[in-house]
Scaffold this motif. Sequence first.
Motif, PDB file in Angstrom:
ATOM      1  N   LEU A 220       0.855  -1.189   0.000  1.00  0.00           N
ATOM      2  CA  LEU A 220       0.000   0.000   0.000  1.00  0.00           C
ATOM      3  C   LEU A 220       0.889   1.237   0.000  1.00  0.00           C
ATOM      4  N   THR A 221       0.937   1.909  -1.134  1.00  0.00           N
ATOM      5  CA  THR A 221       1.800   3.067  -1.337  1.00  0.00           C
ATOM      6  C   THR A 221       0.958   4.301  -1.640  1.00  0.00           C
ATOM      7  N   ALA A 222       1.627   5.442  -1.702  1.00  0.00           N
ATOM      8  CA  ALA A 222       0.932   6.679  -2.061  1.00  0.00           C
ATOM      9  C   ALA A 222       0.322   6.568  -3.455  1.00  0.00           C
ATOM     10  N   GLU A 223       1.050   5.953  -4.380  1.00  0.00           N
ATOM     11  CA  GLU A 223       0.543   5.813  -5.744  1.00  0.00           C
ATOM     12  C   GLU A 223      -0.751   5.000  -5.760  1.00  0.00           C
ATOM     13  N   TYR A 224      -0.767   3.929  -4.980  1.00  0.00           N
ATOM     14  CA  TYR A 224      -1.974   3.103  -4.895  1.00  0.00           C
ATOM     15  C   TYR A 224      -3.109   3.902  -4.258  1.00  0.00           C
ATOM     16  N   ALA A 225      -2.822   4.537  -3.108  1.00  0.00           N
ATOM     17  CA  ALA A 225      -3.863   5.268  -2.379  1.00  0.00           C
ATOM     18  C   ALA A 225      -4.440   6.412  -3.198  1.00  0.00           C
ATOM     19  N   ARG A 226      -3.615   7.053  -4.011  1.00  0.00           N
ATOM     20  CA  ARG A 226      -4.070   8.204  -4.797  1.00  0.00           C
ATOM     21  C   ARG A 226      -5.204   7.821  -5.740  1.00  0.00           C
ATOM     22  N   THR A 227      -5.171   6.602  -6.232  1.00  0.00           N
ATOM     23  CA  THR A 227      -6.216   6.165  -7.169  1.00  0.00           C
ATOM     24  C   THR A 227      -7.564   5.968  -6.482  1.00  0.00           C
ATOM     25  N   LEU A 228      -7.572   5.933  -5.155  1.00  0.00           N
ATOM     26  CA  LEU A 228      -8.797   5.647  -4.411  1.00  0.00           C
ATOM     27  C   LEU A 228      -9.513   6.898  -3.924  1.00  0.00           C
ATOM     28  N   LEU A 229      -8.868   8.047  -3.996  1.00  0.00           N
ATOM     29  CA  LEU A 229      -9.452   9.272  -3.430  1.00  0.00           C
ATOM     30  C   LEU A 229     -10.803   9.584  -4.066  1.00  0.00           C
ATOM     31  N   PRO A 230     -11.842   9.805  -3.238  1.00  0.00           N
ATOM     32  CA  PRO A 230     -13.145  10.173  -3.810  1.00  0.00           C
ATOM     33  C   PRO A 230     -13.107  11.571  -4.409  1.00  0.00           C
ATOM     34  N   LYS A 231     -13.894  11.761  -5.427  1.00  0.00           N
ATOM     35  CA  LYS A 231     -13.924  13.066  -6.097  1.00  0.00           C
ATOM     36  C   LYS A 231     -14.638  14.097  -5.212  1.00  0.00           C
ATOM     37  N   ARG A 232     -14.230  15.366  -5.341  1.00  0.00           N
ATOM     38  CA  ARG A 232     -14.846  16.466  -4.599  1.00  0.00           C
ATOM     39  C   ARG A 232     -15.233  17.560  -5.591  1.00  0.00           C
ATOM     40  N   PRO A 233     -16.357  17.410  -6.291  1.00  0.00           N
ATOM     41  CA  PRO A 233     -16.741  18.416  -7.290  1.00  0.00           C
ATOM     42  C   PRO A 233     -16.972  19.769  -6.648  1.00  0.00           C
ATOM     43  N   SER A 234     -16.631  20.816  -7.379  1.00  0.00           N
ATOM     44  CA  SER A 234     -16.691  22.172  -6.826  1.00  0.00           C
ATOM     45  C   SER A 234     -18.110  22.602  -6.495  1.00  0.00           C
ATOM     46  N   LEU A 517      -3.913  13.683  15.421  1.00  0.00           N
ATOM     47  CA  LEU A 517      -4.059  13.164  14.060  1.00  0.00           C
ATOM     48  C   LEU A 517      -5.136  13.898  13.271  1.00  0.00           C
ATOM     49  N   LEU A 518      -6.134  14.387  13.968  1.00  0.00           N
ATOM     50  CA  LEU A 518      -7.340  14.868  13.282  1.00  0.00           C
ATOM     51  C   LEU A 518      -7.076  16.003  12.301  1.00  0.00           C
ATOM     52  N   PRO A 519      -6.395  17.086  12.697  1.00  0.00           N
ATOM     53  CA  PRO A 519      -6.155  18.156  11.705  1.00  0.00           C
ATOM     54  C   PRO A 519      -5.183  17.746  10.607  1.00  0.00           C
ATOM     55  N   GLN A 520      -4.430  16.642  10.846  1.00  0.00           N
ATOM     56  CA  GLN A 520      -3.470  16.207   9.834  1.00  0.00           C
ATOM     57  C   GLN A 520      -4.118  15.345   8.752  1.00  0.00           C
ATOM     58  N   LEU A 521      -5.301  14.795   9.015  1.00  0.00           N
ATOM     59  CA  LEU A 521      -5.954  13.959   7.999  1.00  0.00           C
ATOM     60  C   LEU A 521      -6.274  14.743   6.729  1.00  0.00           C
ATOM     61  N   PRO A 522      -6.916  15.913   6.803  1.00  0.00           N
ATOM     62  CA  PRO A 522      -7.144  16.649   5.550  1.00  0.00           C
ATOM     63  C   PRO A 522      -5.857  17.119   4.893  1.00  0.00           C
ATOM     64  N   GLN A 523      -4.809  17.371   5.686  1.00  0.00           N
ATOM     65  CA  GLN A 523      -3.516  17.727   5.101  1.00  0.00           C
ATOM     66  C   GLN A 523      -2.928  16.544   4.338  1.00  0.00           C
ATOM     67  N   ALA A 524      -3.114  15.338   4.884  1.00  0.00           N
ATOM     68  CA  ALA A 524      -2.629  14.137   4.189  1.00  0.00           C
ATOM     69  C   ALA A 524      -3.381  13.943   2.876  1.00  0.00           C
ATOM     70  N   ILE A 525      -4.686  14.216   2.888  1.00  0.00           N
ATOM     71  CA  ILE A 525      -5.465  14.123   1.646  1.00  0.00           C
ATOM     72  C   ILE A 525      -4.966  15.147   0.637  1.00  0.00           C
ATOM     73  N   ARG A 526      -4.726  16.346   1.099  1.00  0.00           N
ATOM     74  CA  ARG A 526      -4.249  17.404   0.203  1.00  0.00           C
ATOM     75  C   ARG A 526      -2.908  17.034  -0.427  1.00  0.00           C
ATOM     76  N   THR A 527      -2.001  16.505   0.390  1.00  0.00           N
ATOM     77  CA  THR A 527      -0.695  16.082  -0.130  1.00  0.00           C
ATOM     78  C   THR A 527      -0.859  14.962  -1.139  1.00  0.00           C
ATOM     79  N   LEU A 528      -1.736  14.012  -0.844  1.00  0.00           N
ATOM     80  CA  LEU A 528      -1.945  12.884  -1.747  1.00  0.00           C
ATOM     81  C   LEU A 528      -2.512  13.348  -3.081  1.00  0.00           C
ATOM     82  N   ARG A 529      -3.379  14.348  -3.048  1.00  0.00           N
ATOM     83  CA  ARG A 529      -3.928  14.892  -4.304  1.00  0.00           C
ATOM     84  C   ARG A 529      -2.890  15.699  -5.078  1.00  0.00           C
ATOM     85  N   GLY A 530      -1.826  16.139  -4.372  1.00  0.00           N
ATOM     86  CA  GLY A 530      -0.816  16.954  -5.026  1.00  0.00           C
ATOM     87  C   GLY A 530      -1.220  18.395  -5.166  1.00  0.00           C
ATOM     88  N   THR A 531      -2.070  18.885  -4.240  1.00  0.00           N
ATOM     89  CA  THR A 531      -2.515  20.278  -4.317  1.00  0.00           C
ATOM     90  C   THR A 531      -1.981  21.072  -3.134  1.00  0.00           C
TER      91      THR A 531
END
Length: 531
Positions: A220-234, A517-531
């Motif tokens: 389980l790597t970042a590359e694998y996890a990145r493909t699983l991120l749910p979409k967040r339409p604007s 951990l809680l405030p770091q979870l959205p930061q981890a998502i942001r990093t994984l998305r590359g934004t």
Amino acid sequence: MRALEQAAVEQGATWAGLMEQAGLGVAQMAVHYIRRGARIVVLVGPGNNGGDGLVAARHLHDVGSAIQLYLWKRPFKPDDANHQHCRQRGIAELEAEYDPDRTALQAALQSADLVIDALLGAGISRPVVGELATIVETVNRVRMERGPICQVLAVDLPTGVDTETGMIHGVAINADVSVATGAIKRGMLFHPGRAAVGKIRMAPIGVPPHTLEAVMSELLTAEYARTLLPKRPSAAHKGLFGKVLIVGGSLHYPGAASLACAGAGRVGAGLVTLAAGRTVLGSGGRGPETTLLPVAESEWGTLGPNAVAEITKSMEGYQALLIGPGLGTAEPTKEFMRRFFGLQQPKARNQVGFLPHPATSASSESASVSLPPTVIDADGLNILASIEDWPDHLPHERCIFTPHPGEMRRLLKLDQLPADLTTCASGAAQAWGQVVVLKGATTIIAHPDGRTLIYDGSNPALATAGTGDVLAGAIAGLLAQGLSLFDAAALGVYLHGAAGVRVRDELGDAGALASDLLPQLPQAIRTLRGT
């Protein structure tokens, strides 16, 4: 790996060619750790691992390194082509049997820039004792004395580390880097051997990727996890990101449910509701975003069977359910679980419900509802473990179980888990028909169809109460956003681990709290998305 190598040979490869590719890959990796003209000691054992070491020694000699071979149980044989190539180049040799006090080995190590361990690798079959143990201990002692001046590189695995389980057989060489040939071996990822492996690198040997994928666990790597991120339409609204119902909390453990609620929200769930006894909800301590469902208590702070009707009535419209964090294991709560999951009825895989209880007026009611994608954690698992035949009553492929090793032992009714945790988790997932997340320094995600993912996430900062509640909530929050059971489990584990790395980097190994951990979870998502 041996079977894959044999299949490659049957398809036209040669054993010599596979060994050449492995040894060349090791040599190419070693170049990153040395300067030109570096002094290298290559520890050569009797099997294929030793052959890989001889190939690496030849290539490193050819690019200008000064090589010293230290041979253990590998006398020269004319048909050993790789040994022959080394002799033709005049590469220096020492034989362990003529160095009983390891004086020559120690002298070679004292002047070495790099040590290559090609003694056993994946070929270990018994404890490291006797002459081999003294070689290993000498290498470890000199490595400690010299520090980063002398690096140790292991071919495949450090000598002494079990290939499949990560157990250490006697003693093991402590490597700075291990170069896996062909594929990463499971034993490289599990403690205590993981601490001896160091950094993990790969040396392909020509086995086709599709062949590997058919039989190996996946990392389980970042590359694998990145493909699983749910979409967040604007143009999204909260209804698009799902609703999570969390059943948990008790008088003694109100915080566990609160952490789980926050975990679900922090990974993007649209709405999170906590169903708990009125006493528990009255204690406060939750974020203002969490909505509340007060339900009946059997006694002060204890969820009881009368809460079943209230929860099942309210469950419609929720896309994910989490049950267990801080729930407690009082007898009324066990009765709640039995009725909620229909564990007193003949097995019914598509429904959950409860039986009437003859002793109360409320028990004259009955109810059954379709079970949404469900995470069962903590005391939810402990209660299940106390009930016979529970797997027969849960709908297949509807649940994610998130046990730590103690909870897994109770579920399996074992005094001790087997050393091969991957096979253990996979077997349980297939037997129960549910996704299993076996938590630990290295975490395994197992699917009922036999697939397994391994997350190499050792982090002492996460060794504190409540981090498992955050993980369970995060997985439930991802389920609510439409991910499958297996994908939600995998992405939840990855984001939880990535958030833990951020906490460790900020606060250190000790003193972090689960709430960090809680405030770091959205930061981890942001990093994984590359934004």
